[in-house]
Design an enzyme around this catalytic site. Sequence first.
Site, PDB file in Angstrom:
ATOM      1  N   TYR A 198       0.831  -1.198   0.000  1.00 25.62           N
ATOM      2  CA  TYR A 198       0.000   0.000   0.000  1.00 25.62           C
ATOM      3  C   TYR A 198       0.868   1.251   0.000  1.00 25.62           C
ATOM      4  O   TYR A 198       2.087   1.177   0.196  1.00 25.62           O
ATOM      5  CB  TYR A 198      -0.966  -0.003   1.190  1.00 25.62           C
ATOM      6  N   ARG A 232       8.311   4.047  -4.538  1.00 24.77           N
ATOM      7  CA  ARG A 232       8.373   3.030  -3.485  1.00 24.77           C
ATOM      8  C   ARG A 232       7.366   1.905  -3.753  1.00 24.77           C
ATOM      9  O   ARG A 232       7.657   0.734  -3.493  1.00 24.77           O
ATOM     10  CB  ARG A 232       8.127   3.648  -2.103  1.00 24.77           C
ATOM     11  N   ARG A 238      -7.719 -20.894  -1.787  1.00 27.95           N
ATOM     12  CA  ARG A 238      -6.647 -20.521  -0.856  1.00 27.95           C
ATOM     13  C   ARG A 238      -5.481 -21.489  -1.038  1.00 27.95           C
ATOM     14  O   ARG A 238      -5.668 -22.707  -0.947  1.00 27.95           O
ATOM     15  CB  ARG A 238      -7.151 -20.579   0.586  1.00 27.95           C
ATOM     16  N   LYS A 272       6.453  -2.143   1.962  1.00 32.90           N
ATOM     17  CA  LYS A 272       5.281  -1.539   2.608  1.00 32.90           C
ATOM     18  C   LYS A 272       4.064  -2.452   2.438  1.00 32.90           C
ATOM     19  O   LYS A 272       3.196  -2.211   1.604  1.00 32.90           O
ATOM     20  CB  LYS A 272       5.030  -0.148   2.020  1.00 32.90           C
ATOM     21  N   GLU A 323      11.820   2.176  14.514  1.00 35.38           N
ATOM     22  CA  GLU A 323      10.964   3.273  14.052  1.00 35.38           C
ATOM     23  C   GLU A 323       9.695   3.295  14.880  1.00 35.38           C
ATOM     24  O   GLU A 323       9.517   2.475  15.779  1.00 35.38           O
ATOM     25  CB  GLU A 323      10.661   3.121  12.557  1.00 35.38           C
TER      26      GLU A 323
END
Length: 286
Positions: free
Chosen positions: A32, A51, A100, A150, A182
């Site tokens: 995302y 990114r 799945r 991310k 972070e």
Amino acid sequence: MRTVYVNGDYIPETEATVSIFDRGFLMADGVYEVTSVLGGKLIDFDGHLARLERSLTELDMLKPAAFDDLLDIHRELVRVNEIDEGMVYLQITRGSDGDRDFVFPDPETTEPTIVLFTQSKPGLANSPAARTGLKVISIPDQRWGRRDIKTVQLLYPSMGKMMAKAQGADDAWMIEDGHVTEGTSNNAYIVSGGRIVTRHLSNDILHGITRAAVLRFAREAQMDVEERAFTLDEAKQADEAFVTSASTFVTPVVEIDGAPVGSGTPGPIAARLREIYLDESLKSAI
Ligand code: PMP
């Protein structure tokens, strides 16, 4: 009601659907980006797009067909939803092959799922947190080892926010081997003796787009910057602390684990960097 974007269509949010077999839903197999909107314009868009491309590559995901139209899609959502200050959230998952399975589906036959929506946040650039500062607690960093990607795998950061909330704090700084990695959704900095210190880039942290811009502006303003890991003890002894992210820009941290940082009030370097960041990124907003 918001208009959102799902796989090529602009539709009302209540009509937006994704398969229960989507790998984003079943396995957090998706990435995302969050881009801020100020004055109806996108901040640091190119950085977020670059990114995003890197995150997709690192996970062997193909760019969706809409990739080249992402700027237009962002702008259209900002326009139809009349966003002056807020965010555009974008998510791309590996899609669904109707079942799945741990094995990745064939990217040639399974299209990625792409979803974008806006969040209106009037007053984003003038948030109270910028004036009062944040209180953070320290927690162990129990995330996976590829924090540079991310992904939508945000359960631990979410738990971290809840741990902070339970202690009357705003956020948590995560600690690994005694060093701060972070914040749960931001990059962490300290200022000691006039020098800005923030962890160097590696797989241990997200390569913040705001971080890159803020460090560039700091260097251009002849500020002293050092990219290295710092310990929790150093942070507690620092003159100032702050965090950066796309949605909070530069926000001071005034307390760590219940003890004041420096004077316990927002520091001058964080305030100056916030001002420069907002000024400069507004100039280049698109
Ligand atoms: N670190 C983490 C863990 C984050 O979730 C975020 C925000 N997405 C950041 C840092 C800041 O990154 P950016 O400046 O690109 O928003």
